[in-house]
Scaffold this active site. Structure first.
Site, PDB file in Angstrom:
ATOM      1  N   GLY A 290     -12.904 -35.576 -55.233  1.00  0.00           N
ATOM      2  CA  GLY A 290     -12.797 -36.325 -56.480  1.00  0.00           C
ATOM      3  C   GLY A 290     -11.741 -37.409 -56.437  1.00  0.00           C
ATOM      4  N   SER A 291     -10.865 -37.408 -57.431  1.00  0.00           N
ATOM      5  CA  SER A 291      -9.878 -38.483 -57.598  1.00  0.00           C
ATOM      6  C   SER A 291      -8.861 -38.540 -56.464  1.00  0.00           C
ATOM      7  CB  SER A 291      -9.134 -38.300 -58.924  1.00  0.00           C
ATOM      8  OG  SER A 291     -10.035 -38.438 -60.007  1.00  0.00           O
ATOM      9  N   THR A 292      -8.772 -37.492 -55.663  1.00  0.00           N
ATOM     10  CA  THR A 292      -7.784 -37.522 -54.581  1.00  0.00           C
ATOM     11  C   THR A 292      -8.133 -38.571 -53.532  1.00  0.00           C
ATOM     12  OG1 THR A 292      -8.966 -35.810 -53.322  1.00  0.00           O
ATOM     13  CG2 THR A 292      -7.267 -35.080 -54.853  1.00  0.00           C
TER      14      THR A 292
END
Length: 300
Positions: A290-292
């Site tokens: 995801g956002s990582t």
């Protein structure tokens, strides 16, 4: 001529006797001066006995000193069979208090051993049961201090902290990973008895147990409590197969909070399946980054 030979034989026997006399003196001197520690140790093993005293495990704390894993003091039952005066009476009364059969208790009370720890029915006794046993004042029956691990916040951080077994040994999580540091050094009450097990009129020696080292985490209790609350809300609303959350300080990489569902209460780990106990999902499971990955750019 005959008298001369007789005198020589007497002198020879005398020299031999003197030689053995000095040999005995030398042996006694050697034992007393050089070998006494070994013999003292062997003698001590024959007439000294130890009642074990369990050490407290080190505390596990959050970054601000909040105790996440603590200890409770309990008692356990120990029997010295040679000091028991009436084995049948002792077995019957202990069996009644502990809720087991007399035959089962006979296995402990009549066992041919110097010291018998009653396991498992005599471990981690409640204060009520311990008081009942103490009131009997039965010869050869002792109650010794024992520590029990206690997790004051129940299910909070359970997979990270892990849990300990009945012998206070780490079985999972941080309890297992840092077991050698958390485990203290056991103490004892050393008492003295003769070959028949009868206690001698000598002062007991108290060897104080040494508590284990404390372990301080990067976890923040307040952040962890928020994670637990939100995960419970998510499970209540969506009933997912699993849920997990990790809070990290991006500047240092420190883990401030970590939890997952399903979870368990480490105070009662025996009530859960091995699958629930062994899976710390933020570490064990595969999940979308995801956002990582937003900080990864393609260079053309």
């Amino acid at each position: 001529m005959f008298s001369k030979k007789k005198d020589e034989k007497i002198k020879f026997v005398f020299v031999i006797l003197v030689f053995f006399f000095f040999l005995i003196i030398f042996k006694v001197f050697y034992i007393q001066v050089f070998d006494y520690k070994k013999l003292q140790s062997l003698a001590s093993d024959l007439w000294s006995r130890d009642l074990p005293l369990e050490a407290n495990r080190g505390l596990i704390l959050d970054r601000n000193g909040v105790v996440l894993a603590d200890n409770l003091t309990t008692t356990s039952l120990v029997i010295i069979p040679n000091q028991v005066e009436d084995a049948d009476k002792t077995s019957l009364e202990l069996a009644s208090i502990l809720g087991v059969s007399k035959e089962e208790m006979d296995k402990h009370v009549k066992k041919k051993t110097s010291i018998e720890r009653v396991h498992p029915e005599g471990r981690r006794l409640s204060y009520e049961i311990a008081d009942k046993i103490s009131a009997l004042k039965l010869p050869g029956v002792y109650l010794v201090k024992e520590a029990k691990r206690y997790y004051p916040y129940g299910e909070m951080l359970s997979h990270v902290l892990g849990y300990v077994g009945i012998d206070n040994q780490g079985l999972s999580g941080l309890e297992l990973e840092y077991d050698e540091y958390l485990t203290g050094e056991a103490g004892a009450i050393k008492y003295f008895s003769d070959a028949k097990g009868n206690q001698l009129n000598l002062s007991d020696i108290y060897i104080e147990p040494q508590s284990g080292m404390n372990l301080q985490l990067t976890i923040d209790y307040k952040i962890q409590a928020s994670i637990e609350r939100e995960l419970d809300n998510a499970v209540s609303m969506f009933n997912p197969d699993m849920a997990l959350a990790v809070v990290m300080d991006p500047n240092t990489g420190e883990i401030l909070g970590m939890s997952s569902r399903p979870t368990y209460d480490a105070n009662h780990y025996q009530n859960y399946s091995l699958e629930t106990l062994s899976r710390n999902l933020p570490i064990w499971a595969s999940y979308e980054p995801g956002s990582t990955f937003k900080n990864v750019h393609t260079i053309q």
